[in-house]
Design an enzyme around this catalytic site. Sequence first.
Site, PDB file in Angstrom:
ATOM      1  N   HIS A  10       0.976  -0.851  -0.402  1.00  0.00           N
ATOM      2  CA  HIS A  10      -0.014   0.387  -0.210  1.00  0.00           C
ATOM      3  C   HIS A  10       1.327   1.313  -0.307  1.00  0.00           C
ATOM      4  CE1 HIS A  10      -3.161  -2.839   0.716  1.00  0.00           C
ATOM      5  NE2 HIS A  10      -2.426  -3.138   1.704  1.00  0.00           N
ATOM      6  N   CYS A  42      -7.249  -6.716   5.231  1.00  0.00           N
ATOM      7  CA  CYS A  42      -8.407  -6.528   5.442  1.00  0.00           C
ATOM      8  C   CYS A  42      -9.754  -7.433   5.638  1.00  0.00           C
ATOM      9  CB  CYS A  42      -9.232  -4.812   5.815  1.00  0.00           C
ATOM     10  SG  CYS A  42      -9.027  -4.288   4.403  1.00  0.00           S
ATOM     11  N   SER A 112       6.015  -4.092   7.565  1.00  0.00           N
ATOM     12  CA  SER A 112       5.997  -4.700   9.105  1.00  0.00           C
ATOM     13  C   SER A 112       5.496  -6.007   9.116  1.00  0.00           C
ATOM     14  CB  SER A 112       4.797  -4.186   9.684  1.00  0.00           C
ATOM     15  OG  SER A 112       3.305  -4.837   8.752  1.00  0.00           O
ATOM     16  N   ILE A 159      -6.630  -7.861  14.784  1.00  0.00           N
ATOM     17  CA  ILE A 159      -6.801  -9.062  13.757  1.00  0.00           C
ATOM     18  C   ILE A 159      -7.073 -10.352  14.371  1.00  0.00           C
ATOM     19  CG2 ILE A 159      -5.117 -11.061  12.982  1.00  0.00           C
ATOM     20  CD1 ILE A 159      -2.988  -8.846  11.911  1.00  0.00           C
ATOM     21  N   PHE A 426     -30.718  18.003  11.204  1.00  0.00           N
ATOM     22  CA  PHE A 426     -31.805  17.025  11.891  1.00  0.00           C
ATOM     23  C   PHE A 426     -32.304  16.674  11.470  1.00  0.00           C
ATOM     24  CE2 PHE A 426     -36.137  16.840  13.912  1.00  0.00           C
ATOM     25  CZ  PHE A 426     -35.881  15.522  13.984  1.00  0.00           C
TER      26      PHE A 426
HETATM   27  C1  FAD Z   1      -5.469  -9.214   8.772  1.00  0.00           C
HETATM   28  C2  FAD Z   1      -4.685  -7.648   7.967  1.00  0.00           C
HETATM   29  C3  FAD Z   1      -5.947  -6.987   8.303  1.00  0.00           C
HETATM   30  C4  FAD Z   1      -5.897  -5.515   8.126  1.00  0.00           C
HETATM   31  N1  FAD Z   1      -6.302  -4.720   8.580  1.00  0.00           N
HETATM   32  C5  FAD Z   1      -6.548  -3.380   8.130  1.00  0.00           C
HETATM   33  C6  FAD Z   1      -7.743  -2.453   8.299  1.00  0.00           C
HETATM   34  O1  FAD Z   1      -9.174  -2.784   8.539  1.00  0.00           O
HETATM   35  N2  FAD Z   1      -7.754  -1.224   8.401  1.00  0.00           N
HETATM   36  C7  FAD Z   1      -6.621  -0.408   8.243  1.00  0.00           C
HETATM   37  O2  FAD Z   1      -5.415   0.385   7.938  1.00  0.00           O
HETATM   38  N3  FAD Z   1      -5.076  -1.304   8.269  1.00  0.00           N
HETATM   39  C8  FAD Z   1      -5.146  -2.364   8.122  1.00  0.00           C
HETATM   40  N4  FAD Z   1      -4.069  -3.563   8.388  1.00  0.00           N
HETATM   41  C9  FAD Z   1      -3.277  -3.167   8.337  1.00  0.00           C
HETATM   42  C10 FAD Z   1      -2.392  -3.134   7.283  1.00  0.00           C
HETATM   43  O3  FAD Z   1      -2.690  -3.982   6.080  1.00  0.00           O
HETATM   44  C11 FAD Z   1      -0.945  -2.035   6.855  1.00  0.00           C
HETATM   45  O4  FAD Z   1      -1.054  -1.504   7.672  1.00  0.00           O
HETATM   46  C12 FAD Z   1      -0.311  -2.131   5.645  1.00  0.00           C
HETATM   47  O5  FAD Z   1      -0.655  -3.632   4.748  1.00  0.00           O
HETATM   48  C13 FAD Z   1       1.345  -1.634   5.685  1.00  0.00           C
HETATM   49  O6  FAD Z   1       0.735  -1.150   4.132  1.00  0.00           O
HETATM   50  P1  FAD Z   1       2.900  -1.365   4.126  1.00  0.00           P
HETATM   51  O7  FAD Z   1       2.637  -0.669   2.372  1.00  0.00           O
HETATM   52  O8  FAD Z   1       3.336  -0.621   5.091  1.00  0.00           O
HETATM   53  O9  FAD Z   1       3.414  -2.315   4.178  1.00  0.00           O
HETATM   54  P2  FAD Z   1       3.775  -3.457   3.647  1.00  0.00           P
HETATM   55  O10 FAD Z   1       1.435  -3.772   3.560  1.00  0.00           O
HETATM   56  O11 FAD Z   1       4.169  -4.385   4.634  1.00  0.00           O
HETATM   57  O12 FAD Z   1       4.467  -4.454   2.280  1.00  0.00           O
HETATM   58  C14 FAD Z   1       5.619  -3.892   2.645  1.00  0.00           C
HETATM   59  C15 FAD Z   1       5.568  -4.640   0.844  1.00  0.00           C
HETATM   60  O13 FAD Z   1       7.761  -4.653   1.153  1.00  0.00           O
HETATM   61  C16 FAD Z   1       7.703  -6.014   0.934  1.00  0.00           C
HETATM   62  N5  FAD Z   1       9.599  -5.878   1.243  1.00  0.00           N
HETATM   63  C17 FAD Z   1       9.654  -6.131   2.498  1.00  0.00           C
HETATM   64  N6  FAD Z   1      11.228  -6.213   2.753  1.00  0.00           N
HETATM   65  C18 FAD Z   1      11.696  -6.186   1.469  1.00  0.00           C
HETATM   66  C19 FAD Z   1      12.876  -6.525   0.760  1.00  0.00           C
HETATM   67  N7  FAD Z   1      13.456  -6.652   1.164  1.00  0.00           N
HETATM   68  N8  FAD Z   1      12.568  -6.355  -0.283  1.00  0.00           N
HETATM   69  C20 FAD Z   1      11.727  -6.657  -1.277  1.00  0.00           C
HETATM   70  N9  FAD Z   1      10.485  -6.001  -1.376  1.00  0.00           N
HETATM   71  C21 FAD Z   1      10.251  -5.995   0.684  1.00  0.00           C
HETATM   72  C22 FAD Z   1       7.187  -6.774   1.530  1.00  0.00           C
HETATM   73  O14 FAD Z   1       7.114  -7.860   0.537  1.00  0.00           O
HETATM   74  C23 FAD Z   1       6.105  -6.384   2.000  1.00  0.00           C
HETATM   75  O15 FAD Z   1       4.738  -6.579  -0.272  1.00  0.00           O
HETATM   76  C24 FAD Z   1      -4.295  -5.142   8.046  1.00  0.00           C
HETATM   77  C25 FAD Z   1      -3.525  -6.197   8.230  1.00  0.00           C
HETATM   78  C26 FAD Z   1      -3.817  -7.199   8.051  1.00  0.00           C
HETATM   79  C27 FAD Z   1      -2.063  -8.239   8.232  1.00  0.00           C
HETATM   80  N1  NAD Z   2     -10.138  -2.808  11.707  1.00  0.00           N
HETATM   81  C1  NAD Z   2      -9.039  -2.376  11.655  1.00  0.00           C
HETATM   82  O1  NAD Z   2      -8.277  -1.609  11.469  1.00  0.00           O
HETATM   83  C2  NAD Z   2      -7.530  -3.926  11.248  1.00  0.00           C
HETATM   84  C3  NAD Z   2      -7.923  -4.529  11.143  1.00  0.00           C
HETATM   85  C4  NAD Z   2      -6.923  -5.191  11.180  1.00  0.00           C
HETATM   86  C5  NAD Z   2      -5.455  -5.065  11.480  1.00  0.00           C
HETATM   87  N2  NAD Z   2      -5.144  -4.017  12.070  1.00  0.00           N
HETATM   88  C6  NAD Z   2      -4.025  -3.611  12.150  1.00  0.00           C
HETATM   89  O2  NAD Z   2      -2.872  -4.327  12.001  1.00  0.00           O
HETATM   90  C7  NAD Z   2      -1.855  -4.705  12.682  1.00  0.00           C
HETATM   91  C8  NAD Z   2      -2.084  -5.435  13.790  1.00  0.00           C
HETATM   92  O3  NAD Z   2      -2.629  -5.689  13.853  1.00  0.00           O
HETATM   93  P1  NAD Z   2      -2.725  -7.018  15.906  1.00  0.00           P
HETATM   94  O4  NAD Z   2      -4.049  -7.954  15.819  1.00  0.00           O
HETATM   95  O5  NAD Z   2      -1.317  -8.223  15.303  1.00  0.00           O
HETATM   96  O6  NAD Z   2      -2.264  -6.758  16.813  1.00  0.00           O
HETATM   97  P2  NAD Z   2      -2.753  -5.195  17.688  1.00  0.00           P
HETATM   98  O7  NAD Z   2      -2.232  -4.363  18.408  1.00  0.00           O
HETATM   99  O8  NAD Z   2      -4.421  -4.863  16.977  1.00  0.00           O
HETATM  100  O9  NAD Z   2      -3.532  -6.616  18.969  1.00  0.00           O
HETATM  101  C9  NAD Z   2      -1.999  -7.467  19.339  1.00  0.00           C
HETATM  102  C10 NAD Z   2      -3.205  -7.872  20.580  1.00  0.00           C
HETATM  103  O10 NAD Z   2      -2.309  -9.023  20.885  1.00  0.00           O
HETATM  104  C11 NAD Z   2      -2.324  -8.498  22.393  1.00  0.00           C
HETATM  105  N3  NAD Z   2      -1.040  -9.450  22.875  1.00  0.00           N
HETATM  106  C12 NAD Z   2       0.162  -8.506  22.855  1.00  0.00           C
HETATM  107  N4  NAD Z   2       0.584 -10.070  23.434  1.00  0.00           N
HETATM  108  C13 NAD Z   2       0.398 -11.059  23.534  1.00  0.00           C
HETATM  109  C14 NAD Z   2       0.720 -12.206  23.937  1.00  0.00           C
HETATM  110  N5  NAD Z   2       1.410 -12.311  24.705  1.00  0.00           N
HETATM  111  N6  NAD Z   2      -0.048 -12.891  24.061  1.00  0.00           N
HETATM  112  C15 NAD Z   2      -1.696 -12.635  24.665  1.00  0.00           C
HETATM  113  N7  NAD Z   2      -1.986 -11.499  23.741  1.00  0.00           N
HETATM  114  C16 NAD Z   2      -0.882 -10.271  23.712  1.00  0.00           C
HETATM  115  C17 NAD Z   2      -2.302  -7.457  22.389  1.00  0.00           C
HETATM  116  O11 NAD Z   2      -2.848  -6.947  24.532  1.00  0.00           O
HETATM  117  C18 NAD Z   2      -3.272  -7.043  21.587  1.00  0.00           C
HETATM  118  O12 NAD Z   2      -4.954  -7.149  22.168  1.00  0.00           O
HETATM  119  C19 NAD Z   2      -1.921  -3.410  14.051  1.00  0.00           C
HETATM  120  O13 NAD Z   2      -1.262  -1.921  13.203  1.00  0.00           O
HETATM  121  C20 NAD Z   2      -3.470  -2.912  13.778  1.00  0.00           C
HETATM  122  O14 NAD Z   2      -4.398  -1.896  14.388  1.00  0.00           O
HETATM  123  C21 NAD Z   2      -6.200  -3.100  11.279  1.00  0.00           C
END
Ligand code: FAD
Ligand code: NAD
Length: 445
Positions: A10, A42, A112, A159, A426
């Site tokens: 992204h 997501c 990340s 997650i 409203f």
């Molecule tokens: C299950 C899930 C649900 C989520 N839901 C939401 C949501 O509802 N709303 C929201 O706002 N966020 C959500 N997130 C978080 C969101 O996906 C991340 O914040 C977002 O993907 C960050 O984008 P990014 O491009 O910074 O990094 P990333 O998505 O981590 O992409 C990094 C890219 O860098 C590449 N890369 C890394 N190291 C190297 C290297 N050395 N050489 C070449 N390529 C490399 C990787 O292959 C990857 O394609 C969710 C995440 C997960 C996992």
């Molecule tokens: N709807 C959304 O916007 C959405 C959806 C999915 C992910 N994301 C983002 O992706 C990132 C990763 O999501 P995530 O759910 O992995 O992280 P998170 O930070 O949302 O939640 C991690 C949870 O793990 C718990 N935890 C930490 N250490 C632990 C341990 N040792 N044993 C048990 N529980 C423990 C914490 O208390 C916390 O509740 C976050 O930044 C989140 O905001 C966002």
Amino acid sequence: MKTVIIGTNHAGIAAANTLLDNYPDQEIVMIDRNSNLSYLGCGTALWVGRQIDGYEGLFYTNEEQFRAKGAEIFMETEVDKIDFDNKTVKAKSKDGEEFDVTYDKLIIASGSKPIIPNIPGKDLDGIHFLKLFQEGQAVDKDMSRDDVKTVAVIGAGYIGVEIAEAARRRGKNVLLFDAEDTSLASYYDEDFTKLMDKNLADNGIELHFSEPATAYEGDANGRVNKVITGKGTYDVDMVINSIGFTANADLGKDSLDTFRNGAYIVDRTQKTSNDDVYAVGDCATIYSNAIQDTTYIALASNAVRSGIVAGHNVGGTKLESPGVQGSNGIDIFGLGMVSTGISVKAAGKNNIEVLYTEYEDLQKPSFIKDDNKLVKIRIVYEKDSRRIVGAQLASREDISANIHMFSLAIQEKLTIDQLQLLDIFFLPHFNQPYNYITMAALKAK
Ligand SMILES: Cc1cc2nc3c(=O)[nH]c(=O)nc-3n(C[C@H](O)[C@H](O)[C@H](O)COP(=O)(O)OP(=O)(O)OC[C@H]3O[C@@H](n4cnc5c(N)ncnc54)[C@H](O)[C@@H]3O)c2cc1C
Ligand SMILES: NC(=O)c1ccc[n+]([C@@H]2O[C@H](COP(=O)([O-])OP(=O)(O)OC[C@H]3O[C@@H](n4cnc5c(N)ncnc54)[C@H](O)[C@@H]3O)[C@@H](O)[C@H]2O)c1
């Protein structure tokens, strides 16, 4: 001018599109180790939980679209070193071919990685993470096994709660563990997390809070079959770890300034401590207007905005990020919750003295009998300055758009008093004349 972008998810995509769409003289090289790009994680829980037809719609672009715009793009190619002195990226393709790419400007968008619980049994089969599309596929495949009846989810953050719902929708017994005493502890105060905890329990999810996993055990085939905590031993058939993300920022850790979690420290233009290197998305820090300090918030929304900011600055247009509020939302079994800024609990952790005001009412006048649900709102404000620093809402109605106004209020440093007589329209089809936002603001001490 030649710009190399490491990471094409992204943040990298947003930076690349900004440069390609606005600065035609730019030469763009994009490199990613993954085989796909633009996967919306997501949607994983929606797909695994069979709330959407499949995963195909979860990708919003592809490498061909970038080639068509003139970029050079290398997929399945890992950058293993950056020579910052000679402005050269060292990459290796999946066939083992090593090559160098020079740059004038570098944008690191390496994202990340999930935090791995470092406990005995962590390498057993059947233990999953949920970050990449491929990991979503592995979870989906495992959940399709008839012998997988009980799923343990470790971490009840965003997650964890979303995938727990999905597993339940697939008919599994679900055990949800967290180290904290509620779900969603970093996003909401207790009055709100209690609503989500009850919602999860009412829908058949077994909650194990204040109970981090201390070990996993496996069967003779090396597949996980037990989760052990300080309070008990649980038979499980599959584990999903979701205890948070940390920055994937090893490439520059010896050369660039880094934050306490390893993220690259960036300024408001996304520039790192090296003038020719920018960092965007989950590998970088971000400025929070709520705490008025640099912090780390891993969200796709922040990734996209930071990519746009870096793209313009690299392209030659100075653009400063206004900072973020960490606005976020979740919808589980029909209960929607949204928040922005900081909760009362988070304010305490950041040593910010706050007060809060709250209100609960029906969304619409009581004479509207259909689709009229309770809404709970809390607004958090700084005690001395009365600056709004956070808001939380929960309802079974779609109240999500309210949170954008609070996001803007925090960004623009508005006070709770300025909210009291704000013109809020409203119409009974939508809301009440004594709106819950107005009522909460009027109640503020
Ligand atoms: C299950 C899930 C649900 C989520 N839901 C939401 C949501 O509802 N709303 C929201 O706002 N966020 C959500 N997130 C978080 C969101 O996906 C991340 O914040 C977002 O993907 C960050 O984008 P990014 O491009 O910074 O990094 P990333 O998505 O981590 O992409 C990094 C890219 O860098 C590449 N890369 C890394 N190291 C190297 C290297 N050395 N050489 C070449 N390529 C490399 C990787 O292959 C990857 O394609 C969710 C995440 C997960 C996992
Ligand atoms: N709807 C959304 O916007 C959405 C959806 C999915 C992910 N994301 C983002 O992706 C990132 C990763 O999501 P995530 O759910 O992995 O992280 P998170 O930070 O949302 O939640 C991690 C949870 O793990 C718990 N935890 C930490 N250490 C632990 C341990 N040792 N044993 C048990 N529980 C423990 C914490 O208390 C916390 O509740 C976050 O930044 C989140 O905001 C966002």
